[in-house]
Design an enzyme around this catalytic site. Structure first.
Site, PDB file in Angstrom:
ATOM      1  N   TYR A  33      48.990  47.245  46.380  1.00  0.00           N
ATOM      2  CA  TYR A  33      48.169  48.266  45.738  1.00  0.00           C
ATOM      3  C   TYR A  33      47.459  47.550  44.603  1.00  0.00           C
ATOM      4  CZ  TYR A  33      46.896  52.804  43.675  1.00  0.00           C
ATOM      5  OH  TYR A  33      46.219  53.892  43.196  1.00  0.00           O
ATOM      6  N   THR A  34      46.127  47.442  44.657  1.00  0.00           N
ATOM      7  CA  THR A  34      45.403  46.579  43.715  1.00  0.00           C
ATOM      8  C   THR A  34      44.402  47.301  42.815  1.00  0.00           C
ATOM      9  OG1 THR A  34      43.765  46.071  45.426  1.00  0.00           O
ATOM     10  CG2 THR A  34      45.627  44.544  45.195  1.00  0.00           C
ATOM     11  N   ASP A  49      53.888  49.436  58.997  1.00  0.00           N
ATOM     12  CA  ASP A  49      54.022  50.025  57.674  1.00  0.00           C
ATOM     13  C   ASP A  49      55.155  49.286  56.973  1.00  0.00           C
ATOM     14  OD1 ASP A  49      54.469  51.493  55.407  1.00  0.00           O
ATOM     15  OD2 ASP A  49      54.796  53.410  56.424  1.00  0.00           O
ATOM     16  N   THR A  69      50.551  38.288  40.762  1.00  0.00           N
ATOM     17  CA  THR A  69      49.338  38.390  39.964  1.00  0.00           C
ATOM     18  C   THR A  69      49.498  37.903  38.525  1.00  0.00           C
ATOM     19  OG1 THR A  69      47.749  40.005  39.063  1.00  0.00           O
ATOM     20  CG2 THR A  69      49.977  40.773  39.419  1.00  0.00           C
ATOM     21  N   GLN A 103      41.249  40.777  51.986  1.00  0.00           N
ATOM     22  CA  GLN A 103      40.568  39.508  51.672  1.00  0.00           C
ATOM     23  C   GLN A 103      41.398  38.289  52.074  1.00  0.00           C
ATOM     24  OE1 GLN A 103      37.924  39.109  48.018  1.00  0.00           O
ATOM     25  NE2 GLN A 103      39.512  40.453  47.244  1.00  0.00           N
ATOM     26  N   LEU A 104      42.607  38.212  51.547  1.00  0.00           N
ATOM     27  CA  LEU A 104      43.462  37.058  51.818  1.00  0.00           C
ATOM     28  C   LEU A 104      43.910  37.037  53.271  1.00  0.00           C
ATOM     29  CD1 LEU A 104      44.979  34.565  50.851  1.00  0.00           C
ATOM     30  CD2 LEU A 104      46.809  36.076  50.035  1.00  0.00           C
ATOM     31  N   TYR A 144      50.073  48.548  37.371  1.00  0.00           N
ATOM     32  CA  TYR A 144      49.862  47.527  38.401  1.00  0.00           C
ATOM     33  C   TYR A 144      50.675  46.268  38.108  1.00  0.00           C
ATOM     34  CZ  TYR A 144      47.586  43.662  40.843  1.00  0.00           C
ATOM     35  OH  TYR A 144      47.348  42.539  41.592  1.00  0.00           O
ATOM     36  N   LYS A 165      54.117  44.878  40.109  1.00  0.00           N
ATOM     37  CA  LYS A 165      54.106  43.545  40.730  1.00  0.00           C
ATOM     38  C   LYS A 165      55.255  42.696  40.173  1.00  0.00           C
ATOM     39  CE  LYS A 165      51.395  41.966  43.244  1.00  0.00           C
ATOM     40  NZ  LYS A 165      51.385  41.904  44.735  1.00  0.00           N
TER      41      LYS A 165
END
Length: 304
Positions: free
Chosen positions: A69-70, A44, A109, A11-12, A134, A138
């Site tokens: 990884y979201t 990678d 996040t 998306q970003l 998650y 982060k």
């Protein structure tokens, strides 16, 4: 400047492609997956040798890390890969920028918060209290970056959506158009963020860095919060999406989080205080409903 973007087909990353056209910088868009209609260089970011080699070969001055990884629920059972992408990879990118004397822009996040009860917007210096893998990974990524001592700008954001990929706005557009009734969580409050607005904020950081051309360390290194202005629940968000789309037939009702069992507890209140980024980079941030209108108009334009 030579700028490397990771996760360029997310998306970003797609929004970074759009804003890159209005700059004088040279962008190198990288990912591990291809996307139709755009040029992508394979990288990678968990492969340290590959990262160092590309940074040196392309004379990279800045890395913008849009990859992560979201999948919040799946992260609880996929801990190793989540930590590799969200913590170890940012450390590699930071070390590469430290060696090159460049800048790392890391997207983080609001999920670094949530363990403590908040009822006022979260500030950058607030202690991280993640409630799941998650958010924890982060937060570890942020800490690894800071430990390298490289020039960095960590941007914590929230509730990201865009006209690209899969996201909450697209899901709710479909559900409110096809379902007679829908229950949506009202006891989680935050702020939606249009990915294009975040890309514009990243460009402001890049412009400032280019203007400063630091010799002894970037003066604005640190953590910043960015989301659109305002506050809402997922229920409020959905109501506005349906309203703007003209999906009036769906009966949208509020419900509690515990009505949707999940392996992880999400933050009940994760509104981000954006005072610091607005003052530091002279940003004027759009209100969330205004940006939602823009995004939905852009979605319509892509269909034509």
């Amino acid at each position: 400047m030579n700028i490397l973007v990771t996760g360029a087909n997310g998306q970003l990353g797609h929004e970074m492609r759009i804003i890159s056209k209005n700059t004088g910088y040279r962008f190198l868009f990288t990912d591990v997956v291809e996307a139709e209609g755009v040029e992508t260089t394979f990288l990678d970011m968990t492969d340290a040798d590959a990262v160092y080699e590309m940074v040196k070969k392309e004379k990279i001055d800045c890395i913008v890390n849009c990859a992560a990884y979201t999948n919040v629920d799946k992260a609880e059972s996929d801990v190793e890969l989540c930590r590799k992408l969200n913590a170890e990879a940012p450390r590699i990118l930071a070390e590469a920028m430290k060696e090159a004397g460049g800048l790392l822009v890391q997207v983080s996040t609001d999920y670094v918060f949530g363990g403590d009860p908040y009822n006022t917007p979260c500030r950058e210096e607030q202690k991280g209290t993640p409630t799941g893998v998650y958010g924890q990974t982060k937060l570890e990524g942020e800490q690894f970056i800071e430990a390298t001592g490289c020039d960095h700008v960590i941007l914590r954001t929230a509730w990201l959506y865009s006209e690209f990929g899969r996201n909450f706005v697209k899901t709710m557009l479909n559900l409110t158009a096809t379902k007679p009734a829908l229950n949506v969580v009202f006891d989680q409050a935050g702020t939606p963020t249009y990915a294009l607005d975040l890309a514009v904020a990243i460009k402001a950081v890049l412009d400032d860095y280019a203007a400063e051309q630091p010799k002894q360390g970037y003066s604005k290194t640190g953590i910043y919060h960015f989301s659109n202005e305002g506050v809402c629940s997922w229920y409020d968000f959905t109501k506005r999406i349906a309203e703007l789309a003209g999906n009036t037939e769906c009966d949208i009702q509020p419900c509690h989080s515990n009505e949707f069992p999940s392996p992880v507890t999400r933050p009940a209140y994760s509104v981000l205080d954006k005072t610091k980024i607005k003052q530091t980079f002279s940003l004027k941030i759009p209100y969330w409903t205004d940006s939602l209108k823009v995004c939905m108009a852009n979605m319509d334009a892509l269909k034509k």
